[in-house]
Design a protein around this motif. Sequence first.
Motif, PDB file in Angstrom:
ATOM      1  N   HIS A   1      11.610  59.270  27.473  1.00 38.34           N
ATOM      2  CA  HIS A   1      11.163  58.647  28.721  1.00 38.34           C
ATOM      3  C   HIS A   1      11.576  59.520  29.904  1.00 38.34           C
ATOM      4  O   HIS A   1      12.728  59.936  30.001  1.00 38.34           O
ATOM      5  CB  HIS A   1      11.764  57.254  28.880  1.00 38.34           C
ATOM      6  CG  HIS A   1      11.136  56.477  29.983  1.00 38.34           C
ATOM      7  ND1 HIS A   1      11.485  56.666  31.308  1.00 38.34           N
ATOM      8  CD2 HIS A   1      10.152  55.538  29.981  1.00 38.34           C
ATOM      9  CE1 HIS A   1      10.748  55.876  32.064  1.00 38.34           C
ATOM     10  NE2 HIS A   1       9.943  55.178  31.294  1.00 38.34           N
TER      11      HIS A   1
ATOM     12  N   GLN B   1      14.625  51.746  33.353  1.00 38.66           N
ATOM     13  CA  GLN B   1      15.650  52.622  32.815  1.00 38.66           C
ATOM     14  C   GLN B   1      16.786  52.785  33.832  1.00 38.66           C
ATOM     15  O   GLN B   1      16.619  52.504  35.026  1.00 38.66           O
ATOM     16  CB  GLN B   1      15.060  54.008  32.497  1.00 38.66           C
ATOM     17  CG  GLN B   1      13.956  53.999  31.449  1.00 38.66           C
ATOM     18  CD  GLN B   1      14.462  53.794  30.046  1.00 38.66           C
ATOM     19  OE1 GLN B   1      15.645  54.010  29.760  1.00 38.66           O
ATOM     20  NE2 GLN B   1      13.582  53.376  29.147  1.00 38.66           N
TER      21      GLN B   1
ATOM     22  N   PRO C   1       9.430  49.579  28.916  1.00 39.77           N
ATOM     23  CA  PRO C   1       9.892  50.961  28.717  1.00 39.77           C
ATOM     24  C   PRO C   1      10.225  51.685  30.011  1.00 39.77           C
ATOM     25  O   PRO C   1      11.021  52.635  30.012  1.00 39.77           O
ATOM     26  CB  PRO C   1       8.707  51.629  28.006  1.00 39.77           C
ATOM     27  CG  PRO C   1       7.516  50.804  28.405  1.00 39.77           C
ATOM     28  CD  PRO C   1       8.032  49.398  28.497  1.00 39.77           C
ATOM     29  N   ASN C   2       9.636  51.242  31.125  1.00 38.03           N
ATOM     30  CA  ASN C   2       9.851  51.947  32.392  1.00 38.03           C
ATOM     31  C   ASN C   2      11.064  51.471  33.174  1.00 38.03           C
ATOM     32  O   ASN C   2      11.380  52.018  34.234  1.00 38.03           O
ATOM     33  CB  ASN C   2       8.595  51.839  33.260  1.00 38.03           C
ATOM     34  CG  ASN C   2       7.407  52.563  32.652  1.00 38.03           C
ATOM     35  OD1 ASN C   2       7.568  53.612  32.037  1.00 38.03           O
ATOM     36  ND2 ASN C   2       6.231  51.985  32.794  1.00 38.03           N
TER      37      ASN C   2
ATOM     38  N   THR D   1      16.694  58.168  23.958  1.00 38.54           N
ATOM     39  CA  THR D   1      16.066  57.782  25.222  1.00 38.54           C
ATOM     40  C   THR D   1      15.363  58.957  25.915  1.00 38.54           C
ATOM     41  O   THR D   1      14.725  58.764  26.953  1.00 38.54           O
ATOM     42  CB  THR D   1      17.124  57.222  26.194  1.00 38.54           C
ATOM     43  OG1 THR D   1      18.203  58.149  26.280  1.00 38.54           O
ATOM     44  CG2 THR D   1      17.656  55.885  25.719  1.00 38.54           C
TER      45      THR D   1
END
Length: 311
Positions: A140, A114, A111-112, A137
Amino acid sequence: MNIKQNKHVLIYGDAFVDYIANDSSNTEFTKFLGGATVNVAAGISRLGATASFITVTGEDETSEFVRNELAAEGVDLTYAKVIPEKRVSGVYVHLTSNNDRIFYKYVDETPNVQVEYFTLDKPAFQNASLFHFCSGTLFHPVALNTTKEIVGSLKELGTFLSFDANIRPLRWESEEICRATIISFFKDVNLLKLTEDELFFITSTETLEVGIEKLQYYSIPTVLITMGEEGAYIVMNEEIVHIPVVKVDPVDTTGAGDAFMAGILRQIHLYGTPTTIDLWKDYVSFGNKLGAICATKFGALSAMPRIEELN
């Protein structure tokens, strides 16, 4: 047509892979490319316009599948990023004994990882006829900052900004954070698209009339509210117009809203921004037609209409 040569519809978002169970044993799955922004990008390309997609993929087999599928749809990946350790998010869909699809689980291993704003090529912005994004999105921090920076840069250039709320509550820490984050973009966008349920969620109301009235506070130039088989509403300059849709026998409504949005953005890209509600009526009628066609076919991306189907 108003569009200049070498311009594109610029879209930012995540690609997803849907793993659909082959039968009710839910032991074997078939991969399908998915995600709202993916559907819109592919939908625009199928309608004969140029869509450039900003996203991030990795170097594994699934990421290669995603890139190949997007390339096959004619989506431009010039400004997309490849970060080796990225793993594309997956959604597992199980089948019941009655062949009903049910959401089983959402998997996001990285998830981190990006897209970061400073890595983006500035020609992506300079060549954009318009920019489209969803809230998928925004939960995040890095993706949220990237979106804010893109919106700020394009607003300075006078680029048309389109926002489809496309709310997925399970991705958010709380409903309050989700609502506040989405609302924070209202001051910047030229077009906001909501479903009826999303209107109720954003405005904390229970009727269309009261929801629209509360939404007027944000002075969004144009709001489109989709109502499924009931068509869509245009809200512009405190005027409200309902645009019906031709009735069809739906087999799968998945992706119909994305097909609608692809049609709207394609029209803006090719013919310019409507300056009156009468011009918006034509654009929304076109979007409604695409949504209806999509609903007559199974799937989401696979059901996005092609330009030749419109006849």
